[in-house]
Design an enzyme around this catalytic site. Structure first.
Site, mmCIF file in Angstrom:
data_model
loop_
_atom_site.group_PDB
_atom_site.id
_atom_site.type_symbol
_atom_site.label_atom_id
_atom_site.label_comp_id
_atom_site.label_asym_id
_atom_site.label_seq_id
_atom_site.Cartn_x
_atom_site.Cartn_y
_atom_site.Cartn_z
ATOM 1 N N CYS A 42 -14.430 -4.281 4.760
ATOM 2 C CA CYS A 42 -13.064 -4.733 4.498
ATOM 3 C C CYS A 42 -12.804 -4.913 3.003
ATOM 4 C CB CYS A 42 -12.785 -6.029 5.251
ATOM 5 S SG CYS A 42 -11.126 -6.632 4.947
ATOM 6 N N CYS A 47 -9.969 -2.559 4.053
ATOM 7 C CA CYS A 47 -8.651 -3.216 4.000
ATOM 8 C C CYS A 47 -8.160 -3.518 2.581
ATOM 9 C CB CYS A 47 -8.669 -4.551 4.743
ATOM 10 S SG CYS A 47 -9.856 -4.685 6.054
ATOM 11 N N LYS A 50 -7.707 -0.402 0.248
ATOM 12 C CA LYS A 50 -6.668 0.394 0.930
ATOM 13 C C LYS A 50 -5.288 -0.202 0.678
ATOM 14 C CE LYS A 50 -5.133 -0.905 4.526
ATOM 15 N NZ LYS A 50 -5.644 -0.825 5.866
ATOM 16 N N TYR A 98 -17.541 -13.661 -2.931
ATOM 17 C CA TYR A 98 -18.339 -13.710 -1.693
ATOM 18 C C TYR A 98 -19.739 -14.254 -1.954
ATOM 19 C CZ TYR A 98 -15.207 -11.875 1.801
ATOM 20 O OH TYR A 98 -14.187 -11.764 2.704
ATOM 21 N N TYR A 177 -5.741 4.875 12.621
ATOM 22 C CA TYR A 177 -5.284 3.979 11.561
ATOM 23 C C TYR A 177 -5.572 4.582 10.179
ATOM 24 C CZ TYR A 177 -5.406 -0.560 14.277
ATOM 25 O OH TYR A 177 -5.219 -1.614 15.126
ATOM 26 N N GLU A 181 -2.867 5.980 7.549
ATOM 27 C CA GLU A 181 -2.615 5.152 6.363
ATOM 28 C C GLU A 181 -2.850 5.950 5.083
ATOM 29 O OE1 GLU A 181 -3.542 0.675 8.095
ATOM 30 O OE2 GLU A 181 -5.100 1.679 6.951
ATOM 31 N N HIS A 434 20.217 -14.278 8.975
ATOM 32 C CA HIS A 434 21.101 -13.187 8.595
ATOM 33 C C HIS A 434 21.315 -13.131 7.087
ATOM 34 C CE1 HIS A 434 24.210 -10.232 9.248
ATOM 35 N NE2 HIS A 434 25.023 -10.902 8.451
ATOM 36 N N GLU A 439 16.268 -10.093 12.501
ATOM 37 C CA GLU A 439 17.257 -10.804 13.322
ATOM 38 C C GLU A 439 17.533 -10.016 14.605
ATOM 39 O OE1 GLU A 439 21.478 -11.026 11.985
ATOM 40 O OE2 GLU A 439 20.796 -9.880 10.253
HETATM 41 P P1 NDP Z 1 -9.738 5.737 15.196
HETATM 42 O O1 NDP Z 1 -10.751 5.663 16.278
HETATM 43 O O2 NDP Z 1 -8.611 4.786 15.165
HETATM 44 O O3 NDP Z 1 -9.109 7.203 15.137
HETATM 45 C C1 NDP Z 1 -9.914 8.341 15.110
HETATM 46 C C2 NDP Z 1 -8.991 9.549 15.091
HETATM 47 O O4 NDP Z 1 -9.743 10.716 14.886
HETATM 48 C C3 NDP Z 1 -8.233 9.712 16.386
HETATM 49 O O5 NDP Z 1 -6.956 10.192 16.072
HETATM 50 C C4 NDP Z 1 -9.065 10.765 17.118
HETATM 51 O O6 NDP Z 1 -8.314 11.548 17.984
HETATM 52 C C5 NDP Z 1 -9.532 11.618 15.965
HETATM 53 N N1 NDP Z 1 -10.794 12.298 16.251
HETATM 54 C C6 NDP Z 1 -11.920 11.795 16.791
HETATM 55 N N2 NDP Z 1 -12.881 12.730 16.859
HETATM 56 C C7 NDP Z 1 -12.346 13.860 16.360
HETATM 57 C C8 NDP Z 1 -12.839 15.171 16.173
HETATM 58 N N3 NDP Z 1 -14.078 15.510 16.525
HETATM 59 N N4 NDP Z 1 -12.006 16.099 15.631
HETATM 60 C C9 NDP Z 1 -10.747 15.768 15.287
HETATM 61 N N5 NDP Z 1 -10.228 14.538 15.432
HETATM 62 C C10 NDP Z 1 -11.017 13.599 15.977
HETATM 63 O O7 NDP Z 1 -10.617 5.676 13.872
HETATM 64 P P2 NDP Z 1 -10.286 5.366 12.379
HETATM 65 O O8 NDP Z 1 -11.406 6.044 11.665
HETATM 66 O O9 NDP Z 1 -8.898 5.727 11.997
HETATM 67 O O10 NDP Z 1 -10.380 3.795 12.286
HETATM 68 C C11 NDP Z 1 -11.531 3.093 12.785
HETATM 69 C C12 NDP Z 1 -11.174 1.672 13.130
HETATM 70 O O11 NDP Z 1 -10.967 0.933 11.944
HETATM 71 C C13 NDP Z 1 -9.880 1.509 13.901
HETATM 72 O O12 NDP Z 1 -10.076 1.606 15.276
HETATM 73 C C14 NDP Z 1 -9.426 0.143 13.520
HETATM 74 O O13 NDP Z 1 -9.928 -0.802 14.427
HETATM 75 C C15 NDP Z 1 -10.032 -0.096 12.165
HETATM 76 N N6 NDP Z 1 -8.996 -0.069 11.108
HETATM 77 C C16 NDP Z 1 -7.974 -0.960 11.117
HETATM 78 C C17 NDP Z 1 -6.998 -0.933 10.141
HETATM 79 C C18 NDP Z 1 -5.870 -1.906 10.176
HETATM 80 O O14 NDP Z 1 -5.976 -2.912 10.844
HETATM 81 N N7 NDP Z 1 -4.750 -1.628 9.503
HETATM 82 C C19 NDP Z 1 -7.032 0.043 9.061
HETATM 83 C C20 NDP Z 1 -8.131 0.944 9.141
HETATM 84 C C21 NDP Z 1 -9.072 0.880 10.127
HETATM 85 P P3 NDP Z 1 -7.939 11.080 19.488
HETATM 86 O O15 NDP Z 1 -6.768 10.155 19.354
HETATM 87 O O16 NDP Z 1 -7.571 12.372 20.147
HETATM 88 O O17 NDP Z 1 -9.149 10.448 20.049
#
Ligand code: NDP
Length: 451
Positions: A42, A47, A50, A98, A177, A181, A434, A439
């Site tokens: 994070c 986070c 980012k 930290y 995510y 992002e 408002h 709202e």
């Molecule tokens: P996610 O699991 O959210 O998304 C992975 C994405 O990659 C999905 O769209 C998935 O597709 C795709 N994918 C998986 N395997 C393949 C592949 N072999 N080829 C092509 N596409 C593929 O992972 P992230 O890495 O984005 O994030 C990890 C975690 O980090 C999140 O789940 C979240 O909990 C946390 N996070 C939270 C944030 C926040 O709170 N703002 C910000 C960043 C991270 P499909 O949908 O088809 O499975």
């Protein structure tokens, strides 16, 4: 039997540091090992950097809006060196905090990798052994890249913060995510940005109308979002990467970033050998109290792959301390977690999507989409969306979904009401503030759909 410590924590990220500090403040003797940088994903490669990059990337639109409001502003480009220098200094500062927090609460920390040697013993990389009554595994997760020809040319979110220079073009693969992002960040910073997602729409699992609104806004902002598209091969072509995709196109990009998910960091920790159960992705299997099959070993945070969010890891750490050190068995509450996705436009969400709620029970859906005053005045096209999913039977708000500037801030507050079990009528009897965007959440009179 006497131990070196009451608790030894492996991993100095959000969850591990919090558990270590709280246990130590309560009088426990605590050791902690971290092989990389304190603060974990994070703070160091997630986070925090980012969000700072999101801020950096939002300025061009602000400048444009400023001009529309009558300001005479010129924008002379973005200096990556200036930004990344400040970013690195900020991360150093935070890591220092930290470390200080740990030291001030009496935690003894070790800057090295630790593995588990037996149910009560941790082995440090330098060969030292430390015994502890309890061991807490809080080692987080790591980005994964699928194997295909040329996949080693891809970077991940770990490397994106350390680019030597801003690329002219980038391909971001994934629809979660992180991919979504970073597509917004890179596009905002002026990089020609393409995003490939293998499915029909990005942000799978979130409310469909909300993710459609986000995707529309991203395309509107200039991102070349290509759904139902994946990479089949990549080869180096001079300074660039030649990408072949499932549609048969070949395109050159300066950088390709994969954000296709993260895997729990459990490999080589010695856990399975001791009888700690791991799942298919390598996640440490725990019960409702974060306890593994080996009673003295607990695990929290992304390594358990429950809900992979920093504030959840922190809560799991606090619940662990409450359970193990305060004699008050507490299981972390994973229900109705508000969350924000810092896409551009931003999304905030709590509770059930319309689709999931409709599968569960009869619902009413209240939703509105409009151009907010500030952007509308400036001539921007982006729309915002507010939505409440309401149970017909109990009138409770089952889900609240917001796509708007500041949606993350908004959903934190709406999350309190939803967590308290607020009904649609509770929202309605709250006087509107408002003129604001939110709202609308208290003035939506007629359902747009009922099921
Ligand atoms: P996610 O699991 O959210 O998304 C992975 C994405 O990659 C999905 O769209 C998935 O597709 C795709 N994918 C998986 N395997 C393949 C592949 N072999 N080829 C092509 N596409 C593929 O992972 P992230 O890495 O984005 O994030 C990890 C975690 O980090 C999140 O789940 C979240 O909990 C946390 N996070 C939270 C944030 C926040 O709170 N703002 C910000 C960043 C991270 P499909 O949908 O088809 O499975």
């Amino acid at each position: 039997m006497s131990f070196d410590y009451d608790l030894f924590v492996i991993g100095g990220g959000s969850g591990g540091v919090r558990a270590a500090r709280v246990a130590a403040s309560g009088g426990a003797s605590v050791g902690l090992a971290e092989e990389s940088r304190y603060g974990g994903t994070c703070v160091i490669r997630g986070c925090v950097p980012k969000k700072l990059m999101v801020y950096a990337s939002e300025y061009p639109s602000m400048v444009e809006d400023g001009r529309a409001y009558g300001w005479d502003i010129s924008e002379n480009g973005f200096d990556w060196d200036v930004f990344s220098g400040k970013l690195n200094a900020e991360l150093d500062r935070l890591e220092g905090i930290y470390r200080k927090l740990l030291a001030n609460s009496g935690v003894e920390s070790f800057d090295q990798r630790a593995t588990v040697a037996d149910a009560h013993t941790v082995l440090l990389a330098d060969g030292t052994k430390k015994t502890a009554k309890h061991i807490l595994v809080a080692t987080g997760g790591w980005p994964t890249v699928p194997e295909f020809p040329g996949s080693d040319l891809a970077i991940t979110s770990n490397e994106i913060f350390h680019l030597e220079k801003l690329p002219e073009s980038i391909l971001i693969v994934g629809g979660g995510y992180i991919a979504s992002e970073f597509a917004g960040i890179m596009n905002g910073l002026g990089v020609k940005t393409t995003q490939f997602y293998r499915g029909a729409q990005i942000l799978r699992g979130f409310d469909e109308e909300a993710r459609n609104t986000v995707a529309d806004g991203m395309v509107e902002a200039g991102i070349d979002l290509q759904v139902e598209t994946n990479v089949t091969a990549m080869v180096k072509d001079g300074d660039k990467i030649r990408v072949t995709d499932t549609k048969g196109n070949e395109t050159l990009f300066d950088v390709v970033m994969y954000a296709t998910g993260r895997a729990p960091n459990s490999k080589g920790l010695g856990l399975e050998e001791l009888g700690v159960e791991l799942g298919a992705k390598g996640e440490v299997k725990v019960d409702a109290y974060s306890q593994t099959k080996v009673p003295s070993i607990y695990a929290i945070g992304d390594v358990t792959d429950r809900v992979n969010l920093t504030p959840v890891a922190i809560r799991e750490g606090m619940a662990f301390v409450e359970t193990v050190f305060n004699g008050n068995p507490t299981s972390p509450d994973h229900d109705l977690i508000p969350t924000a996705i810092f896409t551009q436009p931003e999304m905030g969400t709590v509770g059930l999507s319309e689709e999931d709620a409709a599968k569960q029970e009869p619902i009413e859906v209240y939703a509105t989409s409009f151009k907010p005053m500030q952007q509308s005045f400036a001539g921007r096209a982006a729309k915002v969306m507010m939505k409440l999913v309401v149970s017909k039977a109990t009138r409770k708000v089952l889900g609240c979904h917001i796509v708007a500037p500041g949606a993350g801030e908004m959903i934190q507050l709406a999350g309190i009401a939803v967590k308290m079990g607020a009904t649609k009528e509770d929202f309605d009897r709250t006087v509107a503030v408002h003129p604001t965007m939110t709202e609308e959440l208290v003035t939506m009179k007629t359902p747009v759909r009922t099921t």
